[in-house]
Scaffold this motif. Sequence first.
Motif: not given
Length: 390
Positions: A261-278
């Motif tokens: 909404a305000e340019g913040e990093v969406p939490k779901l992308l943070k989780i993806l970036a941590e390797g949640s779905n290899p």
Amino acid sequence: MSSKVFSLQGQGLKLDTAADIEPHLANVDPTIIEEIHMGGNTIGVEAAEALGKFLEKTQVLRVADFADIFTGRLISEIPQALTSICTALKSKTSLIELDLSDNAFGGRSVDPMVPFLTDNRSFQILKLNNNGLGPAGGSVIANALLKSAQLSKSEGKKSNLRVVICGRNRLENGSAPVWAEAFAAHGTLEEVRMPQNGIRMEGIEALAKGLAKNPSLKHIDLQDNTFTSDGALVAIEAWAESLGSWPELEVLNLSDCVLSAEGEVPKLLKILAEGSNPKLHTLQLQNNNLETETLALLTENVAEKMAGLLRLELQWNDIEEEDENIENLGLVLKARGGKLYVTDEDEEEEEEETKEEDEEEKEEGVREELDAVDKATDDLADLLNKVSLS
């Protein structure tokens, strides 16, 4: 075409009566037909009744493609014609796929599908794209699927449903909770595509929780629905929590979903970036108000924690073209045979590459045919040389 496939696809036929359709069915053996494709024609009530009688005789039918078969038909005709088709298919245990896309059902014409969706628990693939279902019609379909799952469970059987495609149907929040309940009840889904349905944050949250009960999901497409509203992030949170439920996920399309909404990093992308779905190889994030911080996060993690990613689409976000992360991210993906899409030119380049590959394949095919002709000519010449005339 194989005698196992019966197709009138794209012939533009106007089939009103039994007499109109019977010549097309006359020399076809329904007992061996595995696929039927009727799209691109328009079928009236009497013709549908004749088609239904033909379908009743099928024994090994696997694919029933009835997309785009009611163009120009009155709203009073469609339910009657659809009843004939769905009734004939209801008991077909061989059936794997039903496609009824691009038919203007609206909420008023969905009831004929209910007995099939409820009672035929053999089919695996349901395609209902661009039918104008609306929240009411969507709820009817979802409730039928829910009942089917409940009946399977009461019989001690596992659901066979694997693929649900229901895009461009104005499902909205009104039907989303029922869809979520149906998805959770089946628990066997591998592919769910519901783009362009006007589903907003509350409905998106419900879908995340329902889909989380499907550990075999490989492909999710929710493009052009809305994940955030007035800064509220409950849907984003729900999806972030659900990502770990899909270890087999390969394709995730969340373009045009207002992830930020305000340019913040969406939490779901943070989780993806941590390797949640290899196993994720395709991530589509176009037009989501994403900024440099998100790009930097993806760049930082793509080499190790997102090692399977091959295709990343970031067009129409708030990212500067000279951002150094673009080059770095693109190089990592290119090195593993993938590609980063940031501008329209990237897509145009891919289309040109695909066109060139198609042309090369055609040329190779022609060369192979010419080589075969040359060989046949040589063989014939050799044979003639060996023939002695008495």
